[in-house]
Design a protein around this motif. Structure first.
Motif, PDB file in Angstrom:
ATOM      1  N   GLY A   3       5.861  -0.952  -8.586  1.00  0.00           N
ATOM      2  CA  GLY A   3       5.121  -0.734  -7.433  1.00  0.00           C
ATOM      3  C   GLY A   3       5.549   0.662  -7.201  1.00  0.00           C
ATOM      4  O   GLY A   3       6.315   1.610  -7.672  1.00  0.00           O
ATOM      5  N   VAL A   4       5.044   1.139  -5.866  1.00  0.00           N
ATOM      6  CA  VAL A   4       5.205   2.399  -5.469  1.00  0.00           C
ATOM      7  C   VAL A   4       6.502   2.851  -5.121  1.00  0.00           C
ATOM      8  O   VAL A   4       6.966   3.726  -5.534  1.00  0.00           O
ATOM      9  CB  VAL A   4       4.358   2.344  -4.029  1.00  0.00           C
ATOM     10  CG1 VAL A   4       4.582   3.617  -2.858  1.00  0.00           C
ATOM     11  CG2 VAL A   4       3.044   1.939  -3.816  1.00  0.00           C
ATOM     12  N   CYS A  48      -0.661  -3.554   1.966  1.00  0.00           N
ATOM     13  CA  CYS A  48      -1.055  -4.160   0.656  1.00  0.00           C
ATOM     14  C   CYS A  48       0.010  -5.003  -0.040  1.00  0.00           C
ATOM     15  O   CYS A  48       1.322  -4.337   0.274  1.00  0.00           O
ATOM     16  CB  CYS A  48      -1.360  -2.876  -0.288  1.00  0.00           C
ATOM     17  SG  CYS A  48      -1.623  -3.585  -2.060  1.00  0.00           S
ATOM     18  N   TYR A  49      -0.149  -6.159  -0.415  1.00  0.00           N
ATOM     19  CA  TYR A  49       0.886  -6.985  -0.837  1.00  0.00           C
ATOM     20  C   TYR A  49       0.222  -7.346  -2.074  1.00  0.00           C
ATOM     21  O   TYR A  49       0.374  -8.703  -2.489  1.00  0.00           O
ATOM     22  CB  TYR A  49       1.479  -8.060  -0.052  1.00  0.00           C
ATOM     23  CG  TYR A  49       3.020  -8.247   0.043  1.00  0.00           C
ATOM     24  CD1 TYR A  49       3.549  -8.383  -1.345  1.00  0.00           C
ATOM     25  CD2 TYR A  49       3.559  -8.592   0.877  1.00  0.00           C
ATOM     26  CE1 TYR A  49       4.819  -8.518  -1.384  1.00  0.00           C
ATOM     27  CE2 TYR A  49       4.998  -8.843   1.051  1.00  0.00           C
ATOM     28  CZ  TYR A  49       5.502  -9.071  -0.187  1.00  0.00           C
ATOM     29  OH  TYR A  49       6.982  -9.206  -0.576  1.00  0.00           O
ATOM     30  N   GLN A  50      -0.479  -7.037  -2.772  1.00  0.00           N
ATOM     31  CA  GLN A  50      -1.267  -7.561  -3.929  1.00  0.00           C
ATOM     32  C   GLN A  50      -0.152  -7.582  -4.896  1.00  0.00           C
ATOM     33  O   GLN A  50      -0.604  -8.428  -5.839  1.00  0.00           O
ATOM     34  CB  GLN A  50      -2.242  -6.478  -4.469  1.00  0.00           C
ATOM     35  CG  GLN A  50      -3.449  -6.455  -3.788  1.00  0.00           C
ATOM     36  CD  GLN A  50      -4.395  -5.361  -4.487  1.00  0.00           C
ATOM     37  OE1 GLN A  50      -5.295  -5.612  -5.174  1.00  0.00           O
ATOM     38  NE2 GLN A  50      -4.389  -3.968  -3.923  1.00  0.00           N
ATOM     39  N   CYS A  51       0.642  -7.022  -5.217  1.00  0.00           N
ATOM     40  CA  CYS A  51       1.717  -7.255  -6.016  1.00  0.00           C
ATOM     41  C   CYS A  51       2.909  -7.632  -5.542  1.00  0.00           C
ATOM     42  O   CYS A  51       3.327  -7.443  -4.607  1.00  0.00           O
ATOM     43  CB  CYS A  51       1.764  -5.915  -7.159  1.00  0.00           C
ATOM     44  SG  CYS A  51       2.924  -4.696  -6.794  1.00  0.00           S
ATOM     45  N   ALA A  62       5.723  -6.102  -5.872  1.00  0.00           N
ATOM     46  CA  ALA A  62       6.380  -4.929  -5.559  1.00  0.00           C
ATOM     47  C   ALA A  62       6.407  -4.411  -4.273  1.00  0.00           C
ATOM     48  O   ALA A  62       6.747  -3.335  -3.698  1.00  0.00           O
ATOM     49  CB  ALA A  62       6.318  -3.868  -6.681  1.00  0.00           C
ATOM     50  N   GLY A  63       5.375  -5.160  -3.359  1.00  0.00           N
ATOM     51  CA  GLY A  63       4.924  -4.682  -2.003  1.00  0.00           C
ATOM     52  C   GLY A  63       5.813  -5.350  -0.867  1.00  0.00           C
ATOM     53  O   GLY A  63       7.221  -5.904  -1.606  1.00  0.00           O
ATOM     54  N   ASP A  82       3.227  -2.478   0.800  1.00  0.00           N
ATOM     55  CA  ASP A  82       3.235  -1.171   1.158  1.00  0.00           C
ATOM     56  C   ASP A  82       2.221  -1.052   2.182  1.00  0.00           C
ATOM     57  O   ASP A  82       1.404  -1.810   2.374  1.00  0.00           O
ATOM     58  CB  ASP A  82       2.798  -0.305  -0.120  1.00  0.00           C
ATOM     59  CG  ASP A  82       3.862  -0.535  -1.381  1.00  0.00           C
ATOM     60  OD1 ASP A  82       5.153  -0.213  -0.945  1.00  0.00           O
ATOM     61  OD2 ASP A  82       3.808  -1.101  -2.262  1.00  0.00           O
ATOM     62  N   VAL A  86       0.571   4.146  -0.988  1.00  0.00           N
ATOM     63  CA  VAL A  86       0.136   2.748  -1.752  1.00  0.00           C
ATOM     64  C   VAL A  86      -0.337   3.097  -3.234  1.00  0.00           C
ATOM     65  O   VAL A  86      -0.598   4.307  -3.302  1.00  0.00           O
ATOM     66  CB  VAL A  86      -1.021   2.116  -1.033  1.00  0.00           C
ATOM     67  CG1 VAL A  86      -0.508   1.273   0.178  1.00  0.00           C
ATOM     68  CG2 VAL A  86      -2.009   3.195  -0.799  1.00  0.00           C
ATOM     69  N   CYS A  87      -0.289   2.201  -4.004  1.00  0.00           N
ATOM     70  CA  CYS A  87      -0.427   2.484  -5.469  1.00  0.00           C
ATOM     71  C   CYS A  87      -1.934   2.441  -5.681  1.00  0.00           C
ATOM     72  O   CYS A  87      -2.711   2.126  -4.679  1.00  0.00           O
ATOM     73  CB  CYS A  87       0.388   1.557  -6.310  1.00  0.00           C
ATOM     74  SG  CYS A  87      -0.335   0.193  -6.948  1.00  0.00           S
ATOM     75  N   LYS A 132      -3.641   0.239  -7.093  1.00  0.00           N
ATOM     76  CA  LYS A 132      -4.506  -1.082  -6.939  1.00  0.00           C
ATOM     77  C   LYS A 132      -4.921  -0.944  -5.718  1.00  0.00           C
ATOM     78  O   LYS A 132      -6.163  -1.547  -5.299  1.00  0.00           O
ATOM     79  CB  LYS A 132      -3.524  -2.163  -7.151  1.00  0.00           C
ATOM     80  CG  LYS A 132      -2.953  -2.203  -8.505  1.00  0.00           C
ATOM     81  CD  LYS A 132      -2.300  -3.573  -8.557  1.00  0.00           C
ATOM     82  CE  LYS A 132      -0.764  -3.460  -8.319  1.00  0.00           C
ATOM     83  NZ  LYS A 132       0.003  -2.970  -9.374  1.00  0.00           N
ATOM     84  N   ALA A 133      -4.503  -0.637  -4.510  1.00  0.00           N
ATOM     85  CA  ALA A 133      -4.842  -0.561  -3.213  1.00  0.00           C
ATOM     86  C   ALA A 133      -6.033   0.143  -2.861  1.00  0.00           C
ATOM     87  O   ALA A 133      -6.942  -0.273  -2.080  1.00  0.00           O
ATOM     88  CB  ALA A 133      -3.815  -0.025  -2.146  1.00  0.00           C
TER      89      ALA A 133
HETATM   90  S1  SF4 Z   1       2.747  -1.373  -5.335  1.00  0.00           S
HETATM   91 FE1  SF4 Z   1       0.631  -1.172  -5.259  1.00  0.00          FE
HETATM   92  S2  SF4 Z   1      -0.550  -3.281  -5.324  1.00  0.00           S
HETATM   93 FE2  SF4 Z   1       1.823  -3.530  -5.187  1.00  0.00          FE
HETATM   94  S3  SF4 Z   1       1.880  -4.125  -2.710  1.00  0.00           S
HETATM   95 FE3  SF4 Z   1       2.118  -1.820  -3.239  1.00  0.00          FE
HETATM   96  S4  SF4 Z   1       0.175  -0.643  -3.261  1.00  0.00           S
HETATM   97 FE4  SF4 Z   1       0.030  -2.993  -3.353  1.00  0.00          FE
END
Ligand code: SF4
Ligand code: SF4
Ligand code: SF4
Lengths: 921, 216, 305
Positions: free
Chosen positions: A204-205, A19-22, A24-25, A27, A57-58, A60-61
């Protein structure tokens, strides 16, 4: 006995992916797939020993499954049938074939290629807008190969950059300590002053995990912020500061440390040897330089005379005024002053004298924080700094300074941001806590090179400092005409010219200048072709009505579209791609990355289809390849891919997986080669596992020394000093920039030039916004409130407002359904919880929403969480929650010297009338 | 003996709701049915205010009022403390819902889906008719725990044997384990930290322990 | 649906909110069952004084039956309704069903064999007691779990029963006037009910119930005290003073007493039925910070320390 709900029986697989939606990834996660249907997202437990947060993962994932299966998805290419563009115009999108879509796009692009890549004003005809902080790159496959093959592209159409980011921190952080993003060394720190940084919601996480560990280890964090954010909630203390006065608070902390604490409490050796503190400053405000070598002078206590700063064996005096027999000062352009028997003052003495005016008593009124609390924070910070102590990491002894200062959005951007960044860095400097274990450290670089290694970017520059790739301001090489519409190279020397720099300029100018042309600058033109991916500037930027209005005039816009949204509402072509759980891509993981991604290993991770791709969606890499082919760029594109434009160079010292450049390759072929190259890169060529292996394993790393997290040892090794506290070089650059601009008649950037200052000073920063009220023709007293915003962990960067699960769970967190307001303020306005109010900003834009009462906010401030206010995005358009983005003004006067604005505004608030109870007012 | 419990460290929890979503996934519950959720509570008056995130859900009470009132014996308490519901026996009278002082129970009578009208592929795949019209609540992921025990794994330690919310928690605020075992993860935490339980005065013997300060 | 507050402004779901698991259909069981058994008890006890009214017994049984039918409509899986009999070891709902299994055959038999009428009070009282215990065992609803709910349900059942007896008198008894003791029974039951009510209300308001539930009870108190208790007593007294209106006045008194009881139960079951809500005893220490007080939103003593 049936105790648990059914788990869906069938053939179960667990697909590792990322997950790299944000920002902070990335993850790592696994997707549980039952008979080809994705059913659950889980942490990647196999990553527990590698990923900084145990492979979690947070929230959002967990939305990704609904994202894949959303009935609102765009599943075929579409074309607009209504030539009129406008918010109230139905685009009339109709499905078309890929062949037709690519044909239309290629026709446009080929015409542009034939007629010239830049227009008469010198601006690229093709523009691209990608979402925040590089995350789209983690999903766009090999598109970077196409982009690099194309030639000039205007990447400066922002979607939040500058106002929603840590802008001043990015630029000054990189200048001072290669810290594009700056954090605490959280695992080791014991005391954090956090000014508006919302690390628990936007870190993020890894941010959440590391700070929870720090708390459990007894760390203390003081949150300084107008409202009690998630991070405030998780902090030991909350200081509700007046918006935009953080610089005054930080200055007063420095004041206590310099003027009230014992000198020995400071890290004097660090100041002396690792900073510009001992440099002697002359009467003109520039360094006194050695007449022979031109090097800045210091006062050597060993031999009692002024010597060049790098004199071996010298013991620099930190404090004092010294008489120097001969020296010269170097000012802007040709300014050069030769002195004899001149008094040189150490930079540290000037700093101390400068900071003397900023007493806690002075700051208390400005910030609305009691004097006692200011002194207490300063004292606690010093008490925790452990000056003189060391720690052993991987067998090496390093200084140990477990104190840090972190800054958040709206504190570290816009007016006052530079001053906050300087004060924060100085707080680290005075106790030697910069870039050492426990202290304030940078995560990564985006301006300097090589991106892959911060430490290698530490190269000696002038005067004993690090090199920095400023955009030139000298007469010969200053760029007097912008290369792209936001003029970053012309106006912002600090933004430099890396691939990220276009987005580090004043990206709002790309839109603003379309309608408000500035004197003596080529008028901004509409790009003939705009490509949009994973971003929605009509919602996420500031003054969003203006953005919509601009986009409506763009002649040809292509949007990669997951669902309909407010930006692709103005598109001519929509293209459906394979999203997070469907596409194929390999990315780099590990090392240090923002926000708090500090790994002790590095390597690669694969994103692979967990579920069969729906409809006619295509893998991004295949789209990029076809686009290249149809525009005659296939060879260049393949060459770029071979070079590694997509993330992995296919050729290394002892391996070569490059692909023939004269023909098309499928996504699988490209990524298979990339997997092999990645395997080889990690093993020095020993292993060459291909796609199948990576699909099974998901990720692979090699160790990355924790020592790499800290810059100071490298500075020591290279004998370099941090360019602090005194900003001699920047001042000169600012003066030169002023000269250049004035030479061509530009005076509209004059206020910004004041930011270039040897020792940053407090200016009445909140007043910039009050003055803007007057500039807009209003009265300040009519706009008595500040509106601010805060990130939502459930939404930040995720482009996921259309995912019902996010809405469902975010509603537990206060503020996701209205405007947060102190009961005192509500009482004054005569409104109660749940009642509607109308909020109006000086640019005469209004939004309406429900009141959410909270004791956790200043009575003069209201809060609008996240960025709502959708009108086209499915699901989200029914939320009825306002966003401040419509209210925030886009103006030159609210833009600071780095090109950024701050995410706040003065507003008027009143109770909504009976006719304003509906969705929109 | 074994007594499963969750320890929730209020000093760690950040209210991110990752546990909430992880549970929604693991148990395929319909929209709004959250066996686990995290409250956002505000304490005090400006400027002396605190904000606390409180994970809640079924407490798997020692003396579960829900079990006591259940007229069908659908709700039972196992020897290891888990309070379970047999969906094939439950008549959906809702009595347990009003008996639970933790608002932990749900009853959904009609199929409901994320995107209103239509079920998504995963919702179709996992739709369980047995759950319509009956009581449901946090299961302590009994299936995972039992699977783990049957496979020599330690619930609360090995992810396959641990409740989904605990596995997912970003801040390690949630810990699952056996409070009857003095050496377990949860027992250790309860020794190291001061803890309270919610509505303890009602005599329910709840088994979510909230840590709020370390023992000095 | 779920027992959540409305989606939107969900962060408000900390303080007790109105339970939605049991609505008017469930309240119907307490109304029908309480009034029905109250009537059966009074009628049955009257049998010792020679009273025998098939009509009263029939009405009593029908009321209890309607109550059960009403709650049957509420359950999620009506086809499995018989599972209700499995929980006898603990559940007062099962026990109520058991008692019903005695009450109905016995009551029906009493329609044929008048002597059996003297026995009906036993299962009827047991049934009424079960109902009281059903509420009292609902630990999630503070206004239900009060020990005072037991006398309240019992006294109101009797008051309603006595009231209905007075209402039925013109139709069900040959004399058209109820036996003398019926009015006295009503007054006694009303006196007991109002006494219990006042005590119950006071304790709920004093902090045993959430603020919102207490407010509902307070708002309900005046109309209930006056309309459901004082006015019937006044009417009974009026009937004694002015025989010409006695039949009508007693019937009206009975009706008011009954209606008061019904409203009482509808109010307690569906309006003053806020759940427990959530509370914490302490705010946590965050890192090296200090811990703080707890909070119990929606309760008078919201500090929860
Ligand atoms: S912090 Fe959440 S949304 Fe951001 S990349 Fe990690 S799991 Fe994905
Ligand atoms: S929390 Fe509620 S549902 Fe869970 S065991 Fe206790 S009473 Fe039963
Ligand atoms: S996942 Fe952990 S930190 Fe996040 S809300 Fe749940 S318990 Fe709290």
């Amino acid at each position: 006995m049936s105790t648990a709900p059914t788990k869906g029986s069938g053939r179960v697989t667990r697909v590792p992916t990322y997950c790299y939606q944000c920002v902070a990834g990335p993850d790592l996660l696994t997707v549980k797939v039952v008979d080809g249907v994705a059913t659950e997202v889980e942490p990647n437990f196999a990553a527990a020993g590698y990923h900084p947060a145990e492979g979690k993962v947070c929230v959002k994932a967990f939305g990704l499954i609904q994202k894949s299966y959303s009935p609102h998805r765009i599943l075929t290419p579409m074309k607009r049938t209504n030539p009129k563009k406008g918010k109230d115009e139905d685009p009339g999108f109709v499905p078309i074939s890929w062949d037709e879509a690519m044909g239309l796009i290629a026709d446009k692009l080929n015409t542009i290629r034939a007629e010239g890549l830049v227009d008469q004003a010198g601006y690229p005809k093709v523009a691209a807008s990608f979402g925040g902080a590089g995350t789209p790159t983690q999903y766009m496959g090999s598109l970077p190969g196409f982009l690099s093959a194309w030639g000039p592209i205007d990447f400066g159409f922002g979607s939040g950059q500058g106002v929603k980011c840590y802008h001043s921190e990015h630029l000054y952080g990189e200048l001072w300590h290669r810290g594009y993003v700056v954090t605490a060394d959280t695992p080791r720190t014991k005391y954090i002053i956090s000014c508006g940084s919302n690390i628990e919601a936007s870190g993020g996480v890894c941010g959440v995990y590391r700070h929870a560990e720090a708390r459990a280890g007894g760390a203390k964090r003081v949150q300084v912020e107008p409202h009690l954010s998630i991070t405030g909630a998780c902090s030991a203390e909350w200081l509700p500061i007046k918006p935009k006065t953080d610089a005054a608070f930080l200055f007063s902390l420095l004041n206590v440390m310099i003027h009230e604490a014992k000198r020995e409490a400071l890290d004097l050796p660090f100041l002396r040897d690792r900073t510009s503190s001992p440099y002697l400053v002359g009467p003109k405000g520039f360094y006194l330089r050695d007449p022979e070598t031109g090097k800045p002078l210091i006062w050597d206590e060993a031999c009692g005379k002024a010597v060049p700063h790098d004199t071996v064996g010298a013991i620099p005096a930190l404090d004092g005024r010294f008489s120097v027999p001969a020296a010269f000062e170097l000012g802007a352009d040709d300014d050069r002053w030769t002195h004899e028997a001149v008094t040189g003052v150490t930079a540290f003495t000037l700093f101390a004298e400068h900071i003397a005016q900023y007493t806690p008593e002075w700051a208390a009124d400005i910030c609305d924080i009691p004097v006692k609390r200011i002194r207490q924070v300063a004292t606690e910070y010093l008490d925790h700094a452990c000056v003189g102590q060391t720690i052993e990491i991987e067998g090496k002894t390093l200084p140990y300074r477990p104190v840090a200062v972190t800054l958040g959005k709206t504190v570290n951007n816009g007016w006052g941001g530079a001053e906050c960044c300087w004060a924060r860095t100085m707080l680290a400097v005075v106790v030697g806590a910069l870039e050492v274990p426990g202290g304030t450290i940078g995560t990564t670089i985006r301006i300097n090179r090589p991106v892959s290694n911060r430490l290698e970017s530490v190269v000696a520059g002038p005067d004993g400092f690090m090199e920095y790739p400023f955009n030139p301001t000298d007469r010969e090489t200053w760029q007097s005409k912008p290369s792209i519409r936001n003029a970053y190279r012309m106006l912002v020397p600090l933004s430099a010219n890396s691939s990220w720099s276009p987005a580090l300029g004043p990206t709002q100018f790309s839109y603003l200048f379309l309608d408000e042309p500035q004197e003596h600058m080529p008028r901004a033109t509409l790009p003939e072709f705009l490509l949009v991916y994973r971003t929605n500037p009509v919602i996420s930027f500031w003054d969003t009505d203006r953005i919509a209005n601009a986009l409506a005039r763009f002649p040809f816009t292509v949007c990669f579209a997951h669902t309909r949204d407010e930006t692709n509402h103005f598109a001519d072509i929509l293209l459906p791609d394979r999203t997070d759980l469907e596409g194929l891509q390999m990315i780099r993981i590990g090392g240090t990355k923002f926000q708090e991604q500090y790994w002790d290993c590095q390597g690669f991770a694969l994103r692979q289809p967990s579920v069969p791709p729906p409809g006619e969606t295509r893998d991004f890499t295949d789209i990029a390849t076809e686009l290249s082919k149809r525009t005659g760029l296939l060879e260049k594109y393949n060459t770029a891919v071979n070079r590694g434009a997509h993330g992995v160079p296919l050729k290394g010292p002892t391996w070569d997986f490059t692909l023939p450049v004269d023909r098309e390759h499928s996504a699988e072929t490209i990524w298979d080669a990339s997997c092999k190259a990645a395997s080889a890169e990690l093993t020095g060529g020993a292993e060459t596992h291909g796609l199948e292996w990576w699909k099974e394993k998901g990720f692979r790393t090699v160790p990355f020394s924790v020592l790499n997290w800290f810059l100071t040892p490298t500075m020591v090794e290279k004998g370099l000093r941090y360019e602090l506290p005194y900003q001699e070089r920047l001042t000169r650059i600012g003066m030169q920039l002023g000269n250049r601009l004035h030479e061509i008649g530009i005076t509209w950037w004059d206020t910004q030039l004041h930011e270039y200052h040897q020792l940053p000073e407090w200016k009445d920063f909140p007043k910039y916004w009050e003055d803007h009220v007057v500039e807009c023709g209003g009265k300040v007293e009519d706009f008595p409130f500040w509106v601010v915003t805060t990130r939502s962990m459930q939404y930040a960067w995720g482009s996921n407002m259309h995912i019902p699960l996010m809405r469902e769970v975010s509603s537990h967190i206060k503020g996701h359904d209205g405007v947060v307001m102190n009961p005192l303020a509500a009482a004054k306005l005569g409104v109660k919880e749940g009642e509607r109010i109308v909020i109006t900003s000086p640019i005469n834009k209004s939004v309406a929403g429900r009141v959410v009462l909270s004791q956790g906010i200043r009575p003069d401030t209201v809060l609008m969480v996240s960025q709502f206010d959708h009108w086209a995005t499915p699901v989200a358009k029914d939320f009825d929650v306002p966003s401040m983005n419509k209210l925030t003004a886009m103006s030159v006067s609210l833009t600071d010297a780095t090109g950024s604005g701050a995410d706040l505004s003065r507003v008027a608030i009143r109770k909504a009338g009976p006719d304003e109870q509906g969705r929109r007012s | 003996m074994t007594k499963w419990a969750i320890v929730a460290d209020l000093g760690r929890c950040v209210g991110c709701q990752t546990c909430t979503t992880a549970c929604r996934h693991a148990n395929a519950t319909p929209p709004g049915v959250q066996y686990r959720k995290v409250l956002d509570m505000e304490v005090g008056t400006y400027p002396d205010v605190r904000r606390v995130f409180v994970p809640v859900g079924c407490m798997h009470c020692d003396e579960p009022p829900c079990r006591d009132v259940c007229p069908t014996t659908a709700t039972k308490k196992r020897a290891d403390g888990m309070v379970t519901i047999d969906y094939d026996i439950c008549i959906g009278c809702g009595y347990c819902i009003v008996a639970c002082p933790y608002q932990a129970r749900y009853k959904v009578s009609k199929p409901t889906f994320a995107f209103k009208g239509e079920a998504t592929a995963n919702e179709t795949k996992r739709f369980d008719e047995r759950l319509l019209g009956v009581a449901q609540k946090c299961t302590f992921c009994v299936d995972r725990v039992d699977y783990g025990l049957a496979n020599n794994l330690t619930p609360g330690i090995d992810p396959e044997a641990t409740p989904a919310c605990v596995n997912a928690c970003l801040s390690k605020a949630l810990t699952f384990g056996d409070t009857d075992n003095p050496d377990s993860n949860v027992s250790t935490l309860l020794r190291q930290y001061k803890s309270f339980r919610m509505h303890e005065e009602l005599g329910t013997g709840p088994n979510i322990h909230y840590l709020w300060e370390s023992e000095d | 649906m779920t027992n959540e507050p409305e989606v939107g402004m969900r962060h408000l779901g900390l303080a007790p909110w109105l339970q939605t698991a049991w609505d008017l259909r469930a309240a119907g069981n307490f109304v029908g069952g309480g009034s029905g058994t109250g009537l059966l008890i009074i009628t049955s006890l009257g049998a010792f004084g020679g009273l025998y009214s098939r009509g009263a017994i029939l009405v009593g049984l029908v009321l209890v039956g309607l109550g059960l039918f009403s709650v049957f409509l509420e359950i999620g899986r009506p086809l499995r309704a018989m599972n209700v009999l499995l929980g006898g070891k603990r559940s007062w709902m099962t026990r109520e069903a058991f008692v019903a299994a005695v009450l109905f055959p016995l009551g029906t038999a009493a329609l044929v064999y008048p002597d059996l009428a003297k026995l009906i009070w036993v299962p009827a009282l047991a049934y009424l007691y079960c109902q009281a215990r059903i509420l009292e065992a609902s630990k999630g609803i503070p206004t239900w779990r009060s020990p005072l709910i037991l006398p309240l349900i019992l006294t109101t059942g009797l008051a309603e029963g006595a009231g209905i007896l007075l209402v039925l008198a013109p139709m069900a008894f040959d004399s058209a006037t109820p036996p003398d003791w019926a009015a006295s029974a009503l007054i006694a039951a009303l006196a007991a009910r109002i006494f219990v009510w006042m005590t119950y209300r006071r304790r709920m308001v004093a902090g045993e119930a959430p603020v919102e539930a207490a407010a509902v009870l307070v708002a309900f108190s005046a109309p209930f005290t006056l309309g459901g208790n004082i006015i019937p007593v006044v009417m009974v007294i009026g009937a004694g003073l002015e025989p010409s209106i006695a039949v009508a006045a007693l019937a009206a008194a009975g009706l008011a007493a009954m209606a008061g009881g019904w409203m009482l139960k509808v109010t307690i079951v569906t309006k003053a039925a806020q759940n427990q809500g959530f509370a914490i005893k302490h705010s946590p220490a965050r890192g090296a910070g200090e811990p703080g007080p707890g909070i119990k939103p929606g309760w008078t003593d919201s500090s929860n320390t």
